[in-house]
Design a protein around this motif. Sequence first.
Motif, PDB file in Angstrom:
ATOM      1  N   GLY A   1       0.820  -1.221   0.000  1.00 49.82           N
ATOM      2  CA  GLY A   1       0.000   0.000   0.000  1.00 49.82           C
ATOM      3  C   GLY A   1       0.844   1.256   0.000  1.00 49.82           C
ATOM      4  O   GLY A   1       1.637   1.477   0.910  1.00 49.82           O
ATOM      5  N   GLY A   2       0.633   2.064  -1.015  1.00 49.22           N
ATOM      6  CA  GLY A   2       1.407   3.302  -1.158  1.00 49.22           C
ATOM      7  C   GLY A   2       0.582   4.532  -0.859  1.00 49.22           C
ATOM      8  O   GLY A   2       0.625   5.522  -1.574  1.00 49.22           O
ATOM      9  N   GLY A   3      -0.213   4.485   0.208  1.00 51.93           N
ATOM     10  CA  GLY A   3      -0.865   5.693   0.716  1.00 51.93           C
ATOM     11  C   GLY A   3       0.096   6.371   1.676  1.00 51.93           C
ATOM     12  O   GLY A   3       1.259   5.963   1.817  1.00 51.93           O
TER      13      GLY A   3
ATOM     14  N   GLU B   1       2.540  -1.088  -4.609  1.00 48.82           N
ATOM     15  CA  GLU B   1       1.313  -0.306  -4.748  1.00 48.82           C
ATOM     16  C   GLU B   1       0.590  -0.769  -6.016  1.00 48.82           C
ATOM     17  O   GLU B   1       1.196  -0.846  -7.078  1.00 48.82           O
ATOM     18  CB  GLU B   1       1.656   1.197  -4.804  1.00 48.82           C
ATOM     19  CG  GLU B   1       0.549   2.103  -5.308  1.00 48.82           C
ATOM     20  CD  GLU B   1      -0.773   1.981  -4.539  1.00 48.82           C
ATOM     21  OE1 GLU B   1      -0.739   2.040  -3.297  1.00 48.82           O
ATOM     22  OE2 GLU B   1      -1.828   1.809  -5.202  1.00 48.82           O
TER      23      GLU B   1
ATOM     24  N   GLU C   1      -1.215   4.078  -8.745  1.00 52.35           N
ATOM     25  CA  GLU C   1      -0.294   5.175  -8.425  1.00 52.35           C
ATOM     26  C   GLU C   1      -0.218   5.288  -6.898  1.00 52.35           C
ATOM     27  O   GLU C   1      -1.158   4.891  -6.201  1.00 52.35           O
ATOM     28  CB  GLU C   1      -0.862   6.507  -8.947  1.00 52.35           C
ATOM     29  CG  GLU C   1      -0.789   6.687 -10.432  1.00 52.35           C
ATOM     30  CD  GLU C   1       0.613   7.003 -10.913  1.00 52.35           C
ATOM     31  OE1 GLU C   1       1.555   6.988 -10.107  1.00 52.35           O
ATOM     32  OE2 GLU C   1       0.750   7.229 -12.122  1.00 52.35           O
TER      33      GLU C   1
ATOM     34  N   THR D   1      -0.866   7.072  -3.446  1.00 52.97           N
ATOM     35  CA  THR D   1      -2.003   7.895  -2.974  1.00 52.97           C
ATOM     36  C   THR D   1      -3.366   7.447  -3.511  1.00 52.97           C
ATOM     37  O   THR D   1      -4.343   8.186  -3.385  1.00 52.97           O
ATOM     38  CB  THR D   1      -1.860   9.416  -3.285  1.00 52.97           C
ATOM     39  OG1 THR D   1      -2.214   9.675  -4.657  1.00 52.97           O
ATOM     40  CG2 THR D   1      -0.502   9.965  -2.976  1.00 52.97           C
TER      41      THR D   1
ATOM     42  N   GLY E   1      -5.781   5.556  -2.569  1.00 52.63           N
ATOM     43  CA  GLY E   1      -6.923   5.224  -1.718  1.00 52.63           C
ATOM     44  C   GLY E   1      -7.575   6.472  -1.169  1.00 52.63           C
ATOM     45  O   GLY E   1      -8.064   7.323  -1.931  1.00 52.63           O
TER      46      GLY E   1
ATOM     47  N   HIS F   1      -7.365  12.536  -1.816  1.00 54.81           N
ATOM     48  CA  HIS F   1      -8.415  13.550  -1.750  1.00 54.81           C
ATOM     49  C   HIS F   1      -8.612  14.119  -0.350  1.00 54.81           C
ATOM     50  O   HIS F   1      -9.584  14.826  -0.094  1.00 54.81           O
ATOM     51  CB  HIS F   1      -9.733  12.974  -2.286  1.00 54.81           C
ATOM     52  CG  HIS F   1     -10.201  11.764  -1.527  1.00 54.81           C
ATOM     53  ND1 HIS F   1     -10.175  10.506  -2.068  1.00 54.81           N
ATOM     54  CD2 HIS F   1     -10.675  11.614  -0.294  1.00 54.81           C
ATOM     55  CE1 HIS F   1     -10.629   9.637  -1.178  1.00 54.81           C
ATOM     56  NE2 HIS F   1     -10.940  10.301  -0.089  1.00 54.81           N
ATOM     57  N   ALA F   2      -7.684  13.811   0.595  1.00 61.07           N
ATOM     58  CA  ALA F   2      -7.890  14.251   1.982  1.00 61.07           C
ATOM     59  C   ALA F   2      -7.804  15.768   2.103  1.00 61.07           C
ATOM     60  O   ALA F   2      -7.116  16.429   1.328  1.00 61.07           O
ATOM     61  CB  ALA F   2      -6.850  13.603   2.883  1.00 61.07           C
TER      62      ALA F   2
ATOM     63  N   ILE G   1     -15.832  17.405  -2.383  1.00 60.03           N
ATOM     64  CA  ILE G   1     -15.121  16.116  -2.363  1.00 60.03           C
ATOM     65  C   ILE G   1     -15.923  15.181  -1.482  1.00 60.03           C
ATOM     66  O   ILE G   1     -16.153  15.464  -0.310  1.00 60.03           O
ATOM     67  CB  ILE G   1     -13.700  16.278  -1.773  1.00 60.03           C
ATOM     68  CG1 ILE G   1     -12.839  17.227  -2.597  1.00 60.03           C
ATOM     69  CG2 ILE G   1     -13.030  14.913  -1.579  1.00 60.03           C
ATOM     70  CD1 ILE G   1     -12.325  16.673  -3.896  1.00 60.03           C
TER      71      ILE G   1
ATOM     72  N   PRO H   1     -14.082   8.083   0.180  1.00 58.06           N
ATOM     73  CA  PRO H   1     -14.168   7.051   1.217  1.00 58.06           C
ATOM     74  C   PRO H   1     -13.034   7.126   2.234  1.00 58.06           C
ATOM     75  O   PRO H   1     -11.915   7.503   1.906  1.00 58.06           O
ATOM     76  CB  PRO H   1     -14.059   5.762   0.422  1.00 58.06           C
ATOM     77  CG  PRO H   1     -13.254   6.125  -0.783  1.00 58.06           C
ATOM     78  CD  PRO H   1     -13.445   7.585  -1.059  1.00 58.06           C
ATOM     79  N   MET H   2     -13.358   6.757   3.448  1.00 59.06           N
ATOM     80  CA  MET H   2     -12.346   6.530   4.484  1.00 59.06           C
ATOM     81  C   MET H   2     -12.762   5.276   5.245  1.00 59.06           C
ATOM     82  O   MET H   2     -13.929   4.903   5.235  1.00 59.06           O
ATOM     83  CB  MET H   2     -12.204   7.766   5.393  1.00 59.06           C
ATOM     84  CG  MET H   2     -13.416   8.123   6.173  1.00 59.06           C
ATOM     85  SD  MET H   2     -13.544   9.889   6.667  1.00 59.06           S
ATOM     86  CE  MET H   2     -11.931  10.335   7.197  1.00 59.06           C
TER      87      MET H   2
ATOM     88  N   ILE I   1      -7.878   7.247  10.836  1.00 57.17           N
ATOM     89  CA  ILE I   1      -8.736   8.324  10.341  1.00 57.17           C
ATOM     90  C   ILE I   1      -7.932   9.610  10.118  1.00 57.17           C
ATOM     91  O   ILE I   1      -7.908  10.124   9.006  1.00 57.17           O
ATOM     92  CB  ILE I   1      -9.947   8.525  11.281  1.00 57.17           C
ATOM     93  CG1 ILE I   1     -10.816   7.265  11.286  1.00 57.17           C
ATOM     94  CG2 ILE I   1     -10.798   9.735  10.855  1.00 57.17           C
ATOM     95  CD1 ILE I   1     -11.311   6.811   9.934  1.00 57.17           C
TER      96      ILE I   1
END
Length: 806
Positions: free
Chosen positions: A11-13, A35, A38, A40, A42, A46-47, A318, A321-322, A348
């Motif tokens: 996971g590349g968040g 990942e 790309e 980010t 997840g 968009h945070a 925006i 999902p979270m 979160i």
Amino acid sequence: MRTEAQAVVIGGGVIGCSILYHLTKLGWSDVVLLERDELTSGSTWHAAANIHGLHDSTNISRIQHYTMTLYNALEEETGQSCGVFQPGSLYLAQTEEREHQLKLQAAKAKLYGMNFYEISIDEAKKLNPLVNYDGIRCVMYEPDGGNVDPSGVTNAYAVGARQRGAEIHRFTPVTATEQQDDGSWLVKTPKGDIRTKWVVNAAGLWGREVAALAGVELPLQPTEHQYFVTETMTDVAEHGSRLPSVSDRDGEYYLRQEGQGLLVGAYEKDMKFWAEEGTPLDFAHDLFPDDLERIEENMMNAIERLPAVGDAGIKRVINGPMIWSPDSNVLMGPVPELEGYFCCNGIIPGFSQSGGMGLMAAQWIIEGETQYDMFAWDMARFDTWATKAFTKARVQDQYAHRFAIHFPNEERSAGRPARTRPIYELQSEMGAVFGLNAGWEHPLWFADQPGTKDTNGFTRQNWWAPVGEECKMLRDRAGIIDISNFAKYRCKGPGAADWLNAVFANNMPKTVGRSCLTPLISKRGGIAGDFTVTRTAEDEFWVIGSGMAERYHKRFFKEVPLPEGTSFVSMTEAMCGFNVAGPKSREMLQQLTNTSLATEDFPFMRSAMIEVAGIEVLALRVSFTGDLGWELHCKSEDQLRLYSALLQAGQPFTAGPVGSRALMSLRVEKGYGSWSREYSPEYWPQEVGLDRLCKLDKDFLNKSAAVSVLENAAREQLVLLHLDEADVSASNADATGGEPIFKNGEGIGRVTSGAYGYSVGMSLALGYVKNAGPGDVVDVMVLGRPHKATILSEPPFDADGAVLRG
Ligand SMILES: Cc1cc2nc3c(=O)[nH]c(=O)nc-3n(C[C@H](O)[C@H](O)[C@H](O)COP(=O)(O)OP(=O)(O)OC[C@H]3O[C@@H](n4cnc5c(N)ncnc54)[C@H](O)[C@@H]3O)c2cc1C
């Protein structure tokens, strides 16, 4: 692509990249991040990416503080912009309770050297004139608050990790994780496989799916979450500098400057789940349709507080999902049932916490333990009892109350009951008010009326007086405390004594019928647990510990291989227990058994299998209240019969049920520590007074760490404090845990447990202090305000143990 690595991060968040970065920072360069799309892809891209430092929990504040200070350094180190804006944050209190919460946080900030303090309304107006301060009772200012650029931060971690040798492969989905016979893992992707000792699940929105590849079920549930950004606003554009963000949590929205407009986000009551049956594998850089109607109430609150928002046009919405855990905290740590599988899921506030969580993960993986106690964030706090239905109900409640104050002693009802024992119905009829303990319904106190619920607040609540009656009943006569929430284990076989001696720091009892108390030592030499071990036969021992730490302790127990033919089995579900304690407990119990309970026949710290009311029980002459008393452990199917017999036997003595809130008060009067409060891996044995139970003339788990910490002087000492009656009466509040302690204006420690001691008529607190000792007068920051307190030289109840042994 490497075919072998020390760790593979999936996971590349922002979280996966931070873990990778921190693994390299702590010295592992042979690490890989995979990942599927790309970076980010997840929740990260968009945070809103607001950053905050202060939190109700001290260790989360430390983690957030570290993260906030990291971003500028990361930018400098990597040359990659993190888009950091730190115009500060204003925290507004509309209610007295919010004021208490913020003032307590400010006191903690002073103790820990963090920048968070009260400013006047006039000062706040100068900093952010768009806010209408009518009805605001106090304002706190955090100068380092602000926001970052989500993709900038994620890429900066990635650059930093690569610079130290890490590999990152984009568009490389992990399709399988298979444990090999030697304990290593094979991580499979369409581009090839990697063998590794550590798999790190940082798959964010897909945390459940990635965990399932290893047969692990994580209690996680995604939701939608929305914010909107306004068009350019003249008031914002013409303000000379960037506006501080606004945390108006009573209004249930967050707000900050974005470009020349404002960004407003909300946790609405009418929340919406997403992907209940699993996160779609083809979802990436996607959003949901706008649904501003859902957050209308929150928007109206924002407009009332910042009227200019109402005149501004909306530029973009925006809705993304979270993913949440049942208590909205991260699920972190090695999966106790597996070797080398680490989770870091369900965060979160990823941008407030990414640095600290990455650091904790790297410490845990490389050094075996984190520098801060992470028990409250450990994935082991949940187990299979946290079903899908429970998770959904809790997530709904957490989301809708994201900004509500979570009071000390608060017990939320969502998703319950999850697990009940046979006497649950009877206890309910008797007026029990229940709390959640490792999924079980557990009586906190007994009200006059069945169905009574706790009221909540920082001050004394509806349970305060009834709990006092329970304490007085037990200390004057006797009480029956349900202790079924203790973890119980049976160790049996020819190697039982040797194995237990190899696990625990104290010598195990040599004689059948004897018990001992023992610490379990952590990797760094701190306290990983406290247990009572009883020898019930030559080859059989019963071990009793904290129920909520049962899954956590699995990691320690499995480090020492069990000898052939010896078993160590959890009996927590199969067994229930009561503590019958108080001066009349002997007389009361003697009516139900032919075994003599006289001290000469059944002294303190002895045990026997006896019959009570015709039911076979393991009876231990110990009591966490500090009174004369017995713990009686029976089969779960006998719980109702035993409880009924005990209640009946108690009637002539007007002795009855006592809940765990009373137990808290009684054990504090006696100065006894408790797991996750006084006992935690952050404290050394000599700081807690458990050093005499570490037997250095034998080998035990993590002994070398114990030896090295025991060579040092205590950094702090656990003490018992008596709070000044006048101050406590004026506040109508006792300490509850976490309150800072100051001496002559200097921070010297913090409270770990607080309670009113009803039987001694004193408001008490246990806590750790440095450079202070018995007789010293200090300030305990109850409600964030100084309350005078004296450090006691001995516990106010039965200091010499005469009652306990009598
Ligand atoms: C609208 C909104 C606003 C927010 N605002 C804020 C805020 O103001 N402040 C704040 O701190 N937080 C905020 N957040 C939360 C924040 O976005 C998250 O906490 C954070 O992004 C979580 O990051 P992560 O790395 O855990 O997960 P994710 O960002 O979901 O990353 C997981 C990554 O794993 C990859 N992956 C999944 N499965 C596989 C596989 N099988 N193989 C390889 N890769 C895989 C995915 O492609 C993805 O890139 C907000 C969230 C939302 C939705």
